[in-house]
Design an enzyme around this catalytic site. Structure first.
Site, PDB file in Angstrom:
ATOM      1  CE  LYS A  59      43.289  41.688  39.004  1.00  0.00           C
ATOM      2  NZ  LYS A  59      41.897  42.089  38.866  1.00  0.00           N
ATOM      3  CG  ASP A  96      38.774  40.733  40.366  1.00  0.00           C
ATOM      4  OD1 ASP A  96      38.709  41.594  41.272  1.00  0.00           O
ATOM      5  OD2 ASP A  96      39.779  40.607  39.632  1.00  0.00           O
TER       6      ASP A  96
END
Ligand code: NAP
Length: 268
Positions: A59, A96
């Site tokens: 990420k 997220d």
């Protein structure tokens, strides 16, 4: 794309929606070593991909290799979704945090970010998304604790008020008077030991959430439930971060239906 990636439930979620909407295509798990991430991402347009998701450990690293990063992802310092643009360039997003907030709202409709102090355990990629999203929604005090102190300090300094860095050794005391506890470490995940945390100081009214979804009920959530605290597991976050990604790739906003939840539950 991840390493490892075989545990991921994302293929099931997106393939369920692809079938439901009658689209042609497939969502496939791609096991990619971190050293080869740039090559893998650069190959997406040539291979005909609409985009991809990124999971551990990609990420943060992936930020370097995309052509554009949206504002939220830039502030989080991590991306979890890439969209291949018509000209073959790559745009990075991070859903997220929005997924985490939406799941709290779905499961605890009265939840408010400013209901009281929040304690967040962990300072990795998931923590960055959770902390920033809670701060953006009005959390007034976020107590941040992480095993590695340098990362706690760095994240608190980067995000500023209302985030306070607290040493990991004080995690049991850091639960006093809070309205929300969030575990963003991988402790309690399948294959990992349980989080080492005493809930003795935790108010019974505090909401306890874990971003882990394998298992659905981590030892932390089990202990919290048994003493009467409301709990939220990590599955809702996973489902809710997936919706905007699917929309960005295919132009359709999919729904989290009981059938989808049942399909996922059948895999545990
Ligand atoms: P990450 O960036 O690798 O961070 C891992 C975190 O766990 C770090 O804060 C690390 O602390 C901490 N940790 C590791 N071992 C520990 C130990 N023995 N004791 C205490 N803390 C320890 O990973 P991530 O991307 O944030 O993911 C973390 C978890 O969130 C994973 O289980 C992942 O599956 C889950 N997740 C779920 C969703 C969802 O949609 N539900 C989304 C993202 C992530 P140090 O800094 O000291 O190493």
């Amino acid at each position: 794309m991840g390493w490892p990636v075989t545990h991921s439930r994302s293929p099931l979620i997106h393939n369920h929606w692809i079938a439901h909407h009658g689209l042609k295509g497939a969502y496939v798990p791609l096991q990619v070593q971190i050293e080869l991430l740039q090559d893998a991402l650069r190959g997406l347009p040539a291979l005909g991909f609409a985009g991809c998701n990124l999971t551990i450990p990609h990420k943060v690293e992936a930020l370097k290799y995309v052509d554009r990063v949206d504002e939220t992802a830039r502030r989080m310092g991590a991306i979890n979704t890439i969209v291949v643009q018509p000209d073959g360039s790559l745009s990075g997003f991070n859903n997220d945090g929005a997924g985490y907030i939406q799941c709290l709202r779905d499961e605890q409709p009265d939840w408010r970010a400013d209901a009281g102090p929040v304690t967040v355990l962990g300072a990795g990629g998931a923590a960055r998304a959770v902390v920033l999203s809670l701060a953006d929604r009005g959390a007034k005090e976020i107590r941040l604790l992480n095993r590695t102190w340098a990362k706690t300090q760095a994240l608190a300094a980067e995000f500023g008020a209302p985030v306070k860095a607290i040493p990991w050794e004080q995690r049991h005391e850091a639960l006093a008077d809070i309205a929300l506890l969030v575990n963003t470490t991988d402790q309690g995940m399948h294959g990992q030991p349980a989080l080492d945390l005493s809930l003795a100081r935790l108010p019974k009214s505090a909401l306890v959430s874990d971003v882990i979804y394998i298992p659905l009920e981590t030892p932390l959530l089990q202990a919290a439930r048994e003493r009467g605290n409301p709990t939220v597991n990590g599955l809702g976050m996973l489902l809710n971060q997936a919706r905007p990604a699917f929309h960005a790739w295919f132009g359709v906003m999919p729904e989290v239906t009981p059938a989808l939840r049942a399909a996922i539950m059948a895999t545990f």
